[in-house]
Motif scaffolding. Sequence first.
Motif, PDB file in Angstrom:
ATOM      1  N   ASN A 117       0.694  -1.264  -0.072  1.00 16.71           N
ATOM      2  CA  ASN A 117      -0.056   0.035  -0.324  1.00 16.71           C
ATOM      3  C   ASN A 117       0.812   1.268   0.058  1.00 16.71           C
ATOM      4  O   ASN A 117       0.531   2.305  -0.631  1.00 16.71           O
ATOM      5  N   GLU A 118       1.878   1.376   0.857  1.00 19.53           N
ATOM      6  CA  GLU A 118       2.905   2.419   0.855  1.00 19.53           C
ATOM      7  C   GLU A 118       3.571   2.543  -0.429  1.00 19.53           C
ATOM      8  O   GLU A 118       3.812   3.740  -1.114  1.00 19.53           O
ATOM      9  N   ARG A 120       2.621   1.510  -3.499  1.00 19.72           N
ATOM     10  CA  ARG A 120       1.446   2.152  -4.492  1.00 19.72           C
ATOM     11  C   ARG A 120       1.615   3.673  -4.229  1.00 19.72           C
ATOM     12  O   ARG A 120       1.373   4.329  -5.440  1.00 19.72           O
ATOM     13  N   GLU A 121       1.348   4.060  -3.113  1.00 15.41           N
ATOM     14  CA  GLU A 121       1.578   5.658  -3.241  1.00 15.41           C
ATOM     15  C   GLU A 121       2.747   6.451  -3.595  1.00 15.41           C
ATOM     16  O   GLU A 121       2.429   7.350  -4.188  1.00 15.41           O
ATOM     17  N   TRP A 122       3.843   5.668  -3.332  1.00 17.93           N
ATOM     18  CA  TRP A 122       5.042   6.163  -3.673  1.00 17.93           C
ATOM     19  C   TRP A 122       5.252   6.006  -5.407  1.00 17.93           C
ATOM     20  O   TRP A 122       5.833   6.819  -5.954  1.00 17.93           O
ATOM     21  N   SER A 123       4.599   5.139  -5.894  1.00 15.48           N
ATOM     22  CA  SER A 123       4.776   4.765  -7.309  1.00 15.48           C
ATOM     23  C   SER A 123       3.916   5.720  -8.013  1.00 15.48           C
ATOM     24  O   SER A 123       4.224   5.801  -9.341  1.00 15.48           O
ATOM     25  N   ARG A 124       3.256   6.457  -7.647  1.00 16.32           N
ATOM     26  CA  ARG A 124       2.648   7.597  -8.429  1.00 16.32           C
ATOM     27  C   ARG A 124       3.325   8.475  -8.928  1.00 16.32           C
ATOM     28  O   ARG A 124       3.126   9.068 -10.469  1.00 16.32           O
ATOM     29  N   ALA A 125       4.374   8.894  -8.304  1.00 15.37           N
ATOM     30  CA  ALA A 125       5.360   9.952  -8.788  1.00 15.37           C
ATOM     31  C   ALA A 125       6.915   9.660  -8.321  1.00 15.37           C
ATOM     32  O   ALA A 125       7.319  10.529  -7.264  1.00 15.37           O
ATOM     33  N   PRO A 126       7.427   8.668  -8.962  1.00 15.53           N
ATOM     34  CA  PRO A 126       8.633   8.203  -8.024  1.00 15.53           C
ATOM     35  C   PRO A 126      10.085   8.969  -8.401  1.00 15.53           C
ATOM     36  O   PRO A 126      10.832   8.869  -7.697  1.00 15.53           O
ATOM     37  N   GLU A 127       9.875   9.605  -9.715  1.00 15.04           N
ATOM     38  CA  GLU A 127      11.222  10.354  -9.990  1.00 15.04           C
ATOM     39  C   GLU A 127      11.035  11.704  -9.766  1.00 15.04           C
ATOM     40  O   GLU A 127       9.893  12.409  -9.557  1.00 15.04           O
ATOM     41  N   VAL A 128      12.082  12.461  -9.956  1.00 18.78           N
ATOM     42  CA  VAL A 128      12.591  13.623  -9.680  1.00 18.78           C
ATOM     43  C   VAL A 128      11.565  14.758 -10.454  1.00 18.78           C
ATOM     44  O   VAL A 128      11.125  16.122  -9.693  1.00 18.78           O
ATOM     45  N   THR A 129      11.267  14.657 -11.797  1.00 12.03           N
ATOM     46  CA  THR A 129      10.867  15.507 -12.472  1.00 12.03           C
ATOM     47  C   THR A 129       9.073  15.326 -12.073  1.00 12.03           C
ATOM     48  O   THR A 129       8.244  16.084 -12.574  1.00 12.03           O
ATOM     49  N   ARG A 130       8.517  14.218 -11.553  1.00  8.72           N
ATOM     50  CA  ARG A 130       7.206  14.120 -11.379  1.00  8.72           C
ATOM     51  C   ARG A 130       6.168  13.865 -12.609  1.00  8.72           C
ATOM     52  O   ARG A 130       5.214  14.172 -12.425  1.00  8.72           O
ATOM     53  N   THR A 131       6.935  13.495 -13.645  1.00  2.10           N
ATOM     54  CA  THR A 131       6.189  13.558 -14.958  1.00  2.10           C
ATOM     55  C   THR A 131       5.683  11.984 -15.079  1.00  2.10           C
ATOM     56  O   THR A 131       5.238  11.849 -16.269  1.00  2.10           O
ATOM     57  N   LEU A 132       6.438  10.683 -14.426  1.00  2.00           N
ATOM     58  CA  LEU A 132       6.536   9.526 -14.719  1.00  2.00           C
ATOM     59  C   LEU A 132       5.895   8.958 -13.457  1.00  2.00           C
ATOM     60  O   LEU A 132       6.305   9.221 -12.444  1.00  2.00           O
TER      61      LEU A 132
END
Length: 523
Positions: A117-118, A120-132
């Motif tokens: 669950n945690e 899945r929350e992190w995987s919404r925007a895991p990289e620094v640009t927050r575009t992926l």
Amino acid sequence: MSALDRGIAVFAPRYAARRMFARSVLACYEGGRSTKRRKKSTNNSTGERLVVRDAATVRATVRDLERNYDLVDGALSSLVRNIIGPNGISIEPTPRNGTSGEQFDDIDDDFARDLLNEFREWSRAPEVTRTLNWVQAQELACRSWLRDGEMFTQLVEGNAQWIRHASGVPLSLELLEADVVPLDHERTSPNIQAGIERNEWGQPIAYWCYRHHPGNSLGFIENDLKRVPAERMLHVAVRRRLSGLRGISLFASAIDRLLDIKDYEESERIAARIAARMAWYIKRDKDMDGWTPPVDEAGQAVERDFTLEAGAIFTDTAPGEAIEMINANRPNTALEQFRRAMLRAVSRAIGLSYSTLGGDYDGTYSAQRQELVEAYDGYRMMTATFVARFVQPIWERFVHLAIASGRVKVPPHINPATVAQAVFRGPRMPWIDPKKEADGLRALHESRVQSVTRSIAERGDRMQDTFEEIARERRLAAELGFSLDTGNSAGAAEPADPETTPASQARQREARMRLVRTSGDIP
């Protein structure tokens, strides 16, 4: 030396020496000798030297093919789809109870669900640009790895003013292309080769990276490098030699064939367009050197028009002229055979099945099944490499940071050595004939050769999630008065007896109570 050679050497030593030299030449490997028709390579440089020399050129060529050749673009997309799948690499945590560390300790499903669950929350925007998101990050990382031969990922950890993470776990990914770590950056002290600082055993200690991408003139400064410790850098590379850490493009050995196919197809397209336009020309004999075209009253050459229609007769031709048509000899019957042979060779080089590369799915079930099984062994090998060098290190770092930041609480009965353990699975192998595949799995389950858990995992799902979904489905069906038991021969669900379902019985009790109240027995 044989007795005959020794005897010859007594009376004719020069002839004996020539005889022994000829025998030594004949004993060599033919594959190691150069001839007038074929020169053998004598370059035995290390793999790193060869990569430093040619990797940038190969990388630029493959990138150009990806942009301008649909075959290469489709091949990369198919490889990514078969390596990571449409949903990315699935992660199934397996933290175990107890402190013994034995493999038979039970898996704590509740703690595993908390981790997922945690994550899945992190995987919404895991990289620094927050575009992926996490799946898109895997897709681009895998694509860069195969196309360029390598890719880098910097792990940005901790809370600071210059970084703002998208979730409560202080971890973000910075995806870097191979150009960021320069191939020509070398020093003798400390030991830096091809942009990688190493110890005496060749282990990476740090990576030297440009602060900005060298292909972007905005903000790029030559020799403006930063040192990133190896603990915070992930490196996925296509390596073909033991001597070296840098990678070469997966398409390196197939570039010439791909260019030949592209050029041949282009020439055939041009020839087909010419043939479709029915090009005509006027053929003149060489004896017409003294002939002058007719002119009008103003001295201008008279234009001649030849109307092309059925049964047309051309009477305006001059002596020695003839009207002929360009014969393009199209369509070329050898094109398909040539293209098929070249694509088979390319598919072997890049590890992609020929049917997928060429879009040719003709064949029997057995042939398609054999090709699919053989190709998926190669896909699984590439998936294992991608998991080991990219997905698993990120998952382990995420678990430790999630625990350290207090986002996830570790129960006291969990074995600490198994906190970050997980099973990573790539995309499932598709079914060609679902009925045959399902019958085969059923036979494996009944014979106790394979567990249902493994069969579900091979389809890309978790056993716990599947069983919970089936249980919820059955509860809903029972409330609505339906049965999902497939007892009939056709295997279809049949409506249950409405008098026996829990919902119908409850409704009957409520109706009886209302009847008793209206009769006056109960005040």
